[in-house]
Design a protein around this motif. Structure first.
Motif, PDB file in Angstrom:
ATOM      1  N   VAL A 199       0.532  -1.293  -0.111  1.00 55.11           N
ATOM      2  CA  VAL A 199       0.103  -0.062  -0.033  1.00 55.11           C
ATOM      3  C   VAL A 199       0.925   1.409  -0.075  1.00 55.11           C
ATOM      4  O   VAL A 199       0.729   2.254  -0.654  1.00 55.11           O
ATOM      5  CB  VAL A 199      -0.783  -0.047   1.221  1.00 55.11           C
ATOM      6  CG1 VAL A 199      -1.583   1.629   1.341  1.00 55.11           C
ATOM      7  CG2 VAL A 199      -2.083  -1.130   1.015  1.00 55.11           C
ATOM      8  N   THR A 200       1.709   1.261   0.905  1.00 60.45           N
ATOM      9  CA  THR A 200       2.439   2.479   0.896  1.00 60.45           C
ATOM     10  C   THR A 200       3.273   2.549  -0.245  1.00 60.45           C
ATOM     11  O   THR A 200       3.651   3.732  -0.832  1.00 60.45           O
ATOM     12  CB  THR A 200       3.514   2.247   2.311  1.00 60.45           C
ATOM     13  OG1 THR A 200       2.918   2.179   3.227  1.00 60.45           O
ATOM     14  CG2 THR A 200       4.410   3.683   2.546  1.00 60.45           C
ATOM     15  N   ALA A 201       4.164   1.724  -0.596  1.00 65.85           N
ATOM     16  CA  ALA A 201       4.836   1.837  -1.869  1.00 65.85           C
ATOM     17  C   ALA A 201       4.028   2.367  -3.245  1.00 65.85           C
ATOM     18  O   ALA A 201       4.408   3.294  -3.932  1.00 65.85           O
ATOM     19  CB  ALA A 201       5.378   0.593  -2.422  1.00 65.85           C
ATOM     20  N   SER A 202       2.846   1.681  -3.333  1.00 64.14           N
ATOM     21  CA  SER A 202       1.888   1.864  -4.497  1.00 64.14           C
ATOM     22  C   SER A 202       1.116   3.346  -4.409  1.00 64.14           C
ATOM     23  O   SER A 202       1.096   4.250  -5.125  1.00 64.14           O
ATOM     24  CB  SER A 202       1.017   1.008  -4.492  1.00 64.14           C
ATOM     25  OG  SER A 202       0.250   0.666  -3.529  1.00 64.14           O
ATOM     26  N   GLN A 203       0.900   3.779  -2.892  1.00 58.31           N
ATOM     27  CA  GLN A 203       0.053   4.621  -2.708  1.00 58.31           C
ATOM     28  C   GLN A 203       1.079   6.077  -2.724  1.00 58.31           C
ATOM     29  O   GLN A 203       0.893   7.075  -3.462  1.00 58.31           O
ATOM     30  CB  GLN A 203      -0.660   4.723  -1.558  1.00 58.31           C
ATOM     31  CG  GLN A 203      -1.838   5.662  -0.960  1.00 58.31           C
ATOM     32  CD  GLN A 203      -2.245   5.452   0.401  1.00 58.31           C
ATOM     33  OE1 GLN A 203      -1.267   5.640   1.554  1.00 58.31           O
ATOM     34  NE2 GLN A 203      -3.478   5.267   0.506  1.00 58.31           N
ATOM     35  N   LEU A 204       1.917   6.194  -1.744  1.00 57.43           N
ATOM     36  CA  LEU A 204       2.749   7.236  -1.738  1.00 57.43           C
ATOM     37  C   LEU A 204       3.670   7.633  -2.942  1.00 57.43           C
ATOM     38  O   LEU A 204       3.976   8.551  -3.504  1.00 57.43           O
ATOM     39  CB  LEU A 204       4.040   7.113  -0.494  1.00 57.43           C
ATOM     40  CG  LEU A 204       3.064   7.132   0.797  1.00 57.43           C
ATOM     41  CD1 LEU A 204       4.071   7.304   1.931  1.00 57.43           C
ATOM     42  CD2 LEU A 204       1.960   7.934   0.922  1.00 57.43           C
ATOM     43  N   ALA A 241      -3.187  -3.468  -5.833  1.00 54.61           N
ATOM     44  CA  ALA A 241      -1.989  -4.174  -5.349  1.00 54.61           C
ATOM     45  C   ALA A 241      -2.198  -4.937  -3.938  1.00 54.61           C
ATOM     46  O   ALA A 241      -1.777  -6.085  -3.856  1.00 54.61           O
ATOM     47  CB  ALA A 241      -0.945  -3.105  -5.127  1.00 54.61           C
ATOM     48  N   SER A 242      -3.129  -4.280  -3.160  1.00 53.56           N
ATOM     49  CA  SER A 242      -3.106  -5.034  -1.735  1.00 53.56           C
ATOM     50  C   SER A 242      -4.473  -5.606  -1.463  1.00 53.56           C
ATOM     51  O   SER A 242      -4.514  -6.175  -0.321  1.00 53.56           O
ATOM     52  CB  SER A 242      -3.358  -3.498  -0.928  1.00 53.56           C
ATOM     53  OG  SER A 242      -4.645  -2.938  -0.932  1.00 53.56           O
ATOM     54  N   ASN A 243      -5.664  -5.671  -2.218  1.00 52.12           N
ATOM     55  CA  ASN A 243      -6.648  -6.385  -1.861  1.00 52.12           C
ATOM     56  C   ASN A 243      -6.543  -7.830  -1.334  1.00 52.12           C
ATOM     57  O   ASN A 243      -7.108  -8.320  -0.493  1.00 52.12           O
ATOM     58  CB  ASN A 243      -7.916  -6.329  -3.067  1.00 52.12           C
ATOM     59  CG  ASN A 243      -9.102  -6.246  -2.431  1.00 52.12           C
ATOM     60  OD1 ASN A 243      -9.849  -5.358  -2.056  1.00 52.12           O
ATOM     61  ND2 ASN A 243      -9.869  -7.594  -2.519  1.00 52.12           N
TER      62      ASN A 243
END
Length: 316
Positions: A199-204, A241-243
């Motif tokens: 999540v952090t890698a894809s989101q930020l 990516a995270s689901n």
């Protein structure tokens, strides 16, 4: 600079987490749909089956039909009241204080350290690397609140006699540590860490990348429109990516372990295999509609708030 990044990220995350909590709750309920502790032979039978041993009649219930996010939300309000939409919100606040403050602040520190002073930007690979590190550390710190949040959100779907009825996140963490051991607070932590890294890698990283692309191509100026567009795109990337990891994490964290009995899942891989075997591979994308419905607004509120908080605190 470093401490300010933690404060900015924490404030934005708590606001975003609280405002999208009902959507997160619906997502958790949907991810638990189809899960059952009925023994395998009975679970596979199509008709309902009743059989007797002594004076006890055992009934294998038919599987419940899957319902969509709106139906889940409506049923939840009808059965548990409007206040149930905010079940576990105290855990959300604690989780954002621990997990998101850490990941946002650490990402900011790494971004400052790794940005090329001449170009003023950081390569995408470095952004992803910073996101993976920041997400992993943040998740390890925030896991107890994450477990408490999942359990508090899922509690209303249990029969009244089986509900845990935690009074608050502190009550949940205290009771879990007392009855299941301190290690239970880090149940599913490998999944939480993996999910948070994704999540952090894809989101930020994608937010920074989309924002840079929009400004470089002159599509919009640096303002609300750019922030909303970049953050919604980042939310979609993060949701896809995270689901799958999120579904497994929810089930592992929520499982009931009876004293002296084997747990329903031996671990993350076992849970993934059982879920796919019983419900098909698309079960890993259960709750995707509420995930994107939450991840989109959450990411938009997060980054729009973050940009505003940065403006307010720029002189500090």
């Amino acid at each position: 600079m470093g401490v300010k990044g933690f404060a900015e990220g924490g404030i934005a995350s708590i606001i975003a987490g609280c405002s999208t909590h009902p959507l997160d709750l619906i997502k958790v309920r949907m991810q638990l749909q189809g899960e059952t502790n009925v023994p395998k032979p009975l679970h596979n039978l199509r008709p309902a089956l009743a059989f007797q041993t002594g004076s006890t009649v055992h009934v294998a219930a038919l599987p419940q039909p899957r319902v969509g996010p709106i139906a889940v939300g409506v049923r939840l309000v009808q059965q548990e009241g409007v206040a149930a939409l905010f079940s576990g919100v105290s855990a959300t606040v604690l989780r954002q204080m621990l997990y998101s403050t850490t990941r946002m602040g650490l990402y900011d520190v790494l971004k400052t350290k790794w940005t090329d002073p001449a170009a003023g930007t950081m390569p995408l690979t470095r952004k992803i690397e910073a996101g993976l590190i920041a997400g992993g550390v943040g998740a390890a710190v925030g896991n107890p609140a994450d477990v408490a949040m999942v359990r508090m959100q899922a509690d209303g779907r249990l029969p009244a006699a089986e509900r845990r009825n935690y009074k608050s996140v502190v009550d949940a963490i205290t009771r879990m540590a007392r009855s299941e051991g301190v290690a239970s607070l880090w149940r599913g932590s490998s999944l939480t860490v993996n999910r948070a890294m994704l999540v952090t890698a894809s989101q930020l990283a994608s937010y920074d990348q989309f924002k840079e692309m929009i400004l470089e191509k002159g599509l919009m100026r640096d303002g609300l429109g750019t922030h909303v567009t970049a953050s919604f795109a980042a939310g979609f990337v993060a949701a896809v990516a995270s689901n799958p990891v999120d579904v497994i994490k929810t089930r592992v964290m929520n499982m009931k372990v009876e004293p002296g009995a084997a747990p329903p899942y031996a671990g993350a891989l076992d849970c993934a295999l059982k879920t796919v075997r019983a419900e098909g591979p698309m079960a890993l994308y259960k709750g995707f509609v509420p995930t994107i419905s939450r991840q989109g607004p959450f990411t938009v509120v997060l980054f729009v708030t973050l940009e505003q908080v940065r403006k307010l605190l720029k002189d500090f």
